[in-house]
Design an enzyme around this catalytic site. Structure first.
Site, PDB file in Angstrom:
ATOM      1  N   ASP A 177       0.901  -1.146   0.000  1.00  0.00           N
ATOM      2  CA  ASP A 177       0.000   0.000   0.000  1.00  0.00           C
ATOM      3  C   ASP A 177       0.938   1.192   0.000  1.00  0.00           C
ATOM      4  O   ASP A 177       1.551   1.506   1.025  1.00  0.00           O
ATOM      5  CB  ASP A 177      -0.883   0.019   1.253  1.00  0.00           C
ATOM      6  CG  ASP A 177      -1.894   1.155   1.191  1.00  0.00           C
ATOM      7  OD1 ASP A 177      -1.515   2.244   0.701  1.00  0.00           O
ATOM      8  OD2 ASP A 177      -3.034   0.975   1.605  1.00  0.00           O
ATOM      9  N   HIS A 178       1.095   1.826  -1.165  1.00  0.00           N
ATOM     10  CA  HIS A 178       2.206   2.774  -1.267  1.00  0.00           C
ATOM     11  C   HIS A 178       2.031   3.971  -0.337  1.00  0.00           C
ATOM     12  O   HIS A 178       2.999   4.671  -0.052  1.00  0.00           O
ATOM     13  CB  HIS A 178       2.456   3.195  -2.717  1.00  0.00           C
ATOM     14  CG  HIS A 178       1.393   4.043  -3.314  1.00  0.00           C
ATOM     15  ND1 HIS A 178       0.295   3.520  -3.918  1.00  0.00           N
ATOM     16  CD2 HIS A 178       1.270   5.374  -3.389  1.00  0.00           C
ATOM     17  CE1 HIS A 178      -0.468   4.501  -4.341  1.00  0.00           C
ATOM     18  NE2 HIS A 178       0.088   5.644  -4.038  1.00  0.00           N
ATOM     19  N   HIS A 240      -5.971   2.594   1.222  1.00  0.00           N
ATOM     20  CA  HIS A 240      -5.196   3.761   1.667  1.00  0.00           C
ATOM     21  C   HIS A 240      -5.826   4.487   2.872  1.00  0.00           C
ATOM     22  O   HIS A 240      -5.154   4.768   3.847  1.00  0.00           O
ATOM     23  CB  HIS A 240      -5.037   4.772   0.530  1.00  0.00           C
ATOM     24  CG  HIS A 240      -4.487   4.183  -0.726  1.00  0.00           C
ATOM     25  ND1 HIS A 240      -3.437   3.308  -0.739  1.00  0.00           N
ATOM     26  CD2 HIS A 240      -4.837   4.340  -2.026  1.00  0.00           C
ATOM     27  CE1 HIS A 240      -3.161   2.954  -1.981  1.00  0.00           C
ATOM     28  NE2 HIS A 240      -4.003   3.567  -2.782  1.00  0.00           N
TER      29      HIS A 240
END
Ligand code: NAD
Length: 490
Positions: A177-178, A240
């Site tokens: 999950d950047h 996110h």
């Protein structure tokens, strides 16, 4: 200030989807950035895999363009060293062909870290993992990274996890999950757990509410086909926004060890108050953008971009979320995300409570409650809104000012892209910033009833004009509680 980074152990990084958009815009530029600072050891290789038949040279030219297009300052010598590490193999996952060539490439390197990065359609996660297993390419030192989305709901996420789990052990699986790799997100942890100031106040006794906004100005454009099968709840909130919520709300972990942090995040996800149908109606808003103006130009509406007029996919979500535990009882978390909004902005606002009593005369002015604003983009930084005395002679007047920590200015350092940190963490085997299987499934467990209820609604998502802050129902959602979205003050 120079970057400090230890050199990695030797590795083979195998990037499936090596010719894709993500590889071009993010993965190759991120990897290149680790070259000039000497983080990639001499014996590190990058093996791009994709369907197209390409020679190493042809792929290197493509990689050269990717780096030059997306990196601001390229050092030609470092770029040459970087390109020399890259090789290319053509594998057609759908046809299940080409695996022998990959086998040959990797042969004799069983003792080095072998990292598979699956930057391909999620439909291929299962087939690739199975083929890697069948071809004996998974060694003890292997790991696999998968991109979002992990499933379309709890059931499909479970299936994806089962398939990957039949080939890789959980400690080898890196679900990316950047957002977790962003500098400010790390700073949120530093702020909370490396200072004694905040933690005693970080609870329902002192915090009125929390807002998490992830606003984009872009529309769906060429990704309309994919996006229409997902929508903002799946694409942004399930991963996110809930991850950010977890980092704000979690209890102090015992240490930064991967499972300490992930255990605490999981507890938050499990404490989210499940949404009944009636709560979904009351506490969620879904919207879809119409034509309008964005970034100074006229833009089309979602349905025009999609080329259909019957889609009820949401491009905007707002939700009021409750966490049922001692720390957060009666402290709502307002989440909001959407496309084609008024500005590109991701931030977390911690709104503290009003003073219990003011000692100042009314002409001192309004005393605004303290607010901590953690901004993820643009201009990553943290601002603490505090009250001071307005400088100068005369009577006591109060004024709200920000204690501003815009990191780029304060430290004069380039902010590494989230992918730089995450790829190198994955190669080192550090899972702290990656989602564990039970976290992903717990997040879906909370999201599924919302999706389910929305699927029965006759009413279409609320329209909003591109370039605004979303449908007016989103403003009503927070204002009926006597609060406002933080953007009103920008
Ligand atoms: P893309 O469509 O641009 O690239 C897909 C890649 O898969 C290409 O390299 C293509 O050659 C390869 N491919 C397609 N069919 C194949 C086959 N039969 N055999 C072997 N390779 C095949 O996709 P993308 O935008 O790079 O996204 C990759 C993954 O990353 C997806 O899971 C996506 O959801 C995720 N992701 C992308 C972004 C982004 O900004 N692009 C952001 C977040 C997550």
């Amino acid at each position: 200030m120079t970057e400090r980074s230890a050199q990695s152990d030797p590795f083979d990084l195998v990037v499936f989807g090596g010719t894709g958009d993500l590889a071009h815009r993010k993965l190759l530029p991120a990897l290149y950035h680790r070259e000039p600072i000497g983080q990639l050891g001499e014996d590190a290789r990058i093996i791009a895999v994709s369907r197209r038949p390409l020679s190493d040279e042809e792929y290197r030219e493509w990689a050269h363009n990717a780096v030059c297009e997306h990196v601001a300052e390229v050092d030609p010598k470092a770029l040459d060293r970087f390109l020399a590490r890259i090789q290319y193999v053509s594998v057609d996952v759908a046809q299940n062909t080409g695996w022998e060539a990959l086998e040959q490439k990797l042969a004799g390197r069983e003792d080095v870290t072998r990292a598979f990065y699956l930057s391909v359609s999620p439909d291929f996660f299962g087939p690739i993992c199975s083929a890697l297993g069948e071809h004996n390419l998974v060694t003890d030192r292997s790991r696999v990274t998968i991109e979002k989305p992990i499933g379309k709901n709890g059931k499909s996420a479970h299936e994806v996890n089962e398939t990957i789990g039949s080939v890789f052990k959980e400690h080898q699986i890196f679900r990316i999950d950047h957002y977790l790799g962003k500098e400010t997100v790390q700073n949120l942890m530093a702020l909370r757990f490396a200072n004694v100031l905040f933690e005693p106040l970080w609870n329902a006794a002192h915090i009125d509410h929390v807002q998490i906004t992830v606003a984009e100005t872009l529309g769906v454009e060429s990704r309309a086909g994919y996006y229409d099968t997902a929508g903002a709840l799946r694409d942004m909130v399930q991963n996110h926004l809930l991850q950010l919520l977890c980092l704000v709300a979690m209890e102090p972990p015992e240490s930064m060890a991967p499972d300490s942090v992930r255990d605490e995040k999981l507890k938050v996800l499990k404490a989210l108050r499940p949404m009944s149908a009636e709560m979904v109606e009351r506490n969620t808003v879904r919207g879809q953008y119409r034509a309008g103006a964005s970034s100074g130009g006229a833009v089309k509406g979602y349905l025009d971009e999609l080329g259909r007029n019957d889609s009820t996919t949401e491009t905007f979500v707002a939700a009021k979320v409750d966490i049922e535990n001692w720390r957060w009882a009666n402290v709502p978390f307002y989440l909001r995300t959407g496309k084609r909004l008024a500005s590109r902005l991701s931030e977390i606002t911690i709104q503290f409570k009003d003073l219990p009593h003011s000692i100042f005369l009314p002409d001192a002015g309004r005393i605004a409650a303290n607010k901590l604003v953690i901004r993820l983009q643009p201009d990553e930084g943290v601002k603490m809104q505090v009250m001071i005395k307005d400088p100068g002679p005369g009577s006591m007047r109060l004024r709200e000012v920000p204690l501003d920590m815009t990191f780029a200015e304060a430290f004069n350092v380039r902010h590494p892209d989230a992918y730089e940190r995450l790829i190198m963490d994955m190669i080192r085997g550090n899972q702290t910033l990656f989602m564990r299987r039970d976290e992903v499934e717990a997040a879906w467990f909370w999201i599924d009833p919302i999706l389910e209820h929305w699927s029965h609604l006759k009413e279409a998502p609320k329209p909003y004009t591109s370039g605004t802050w979303g449908p007016s129902a989103s403003i009503a959602l927070i204002e009926r509680d006597g609060r406002t979205w933080h953007d009103e003050t920008h």
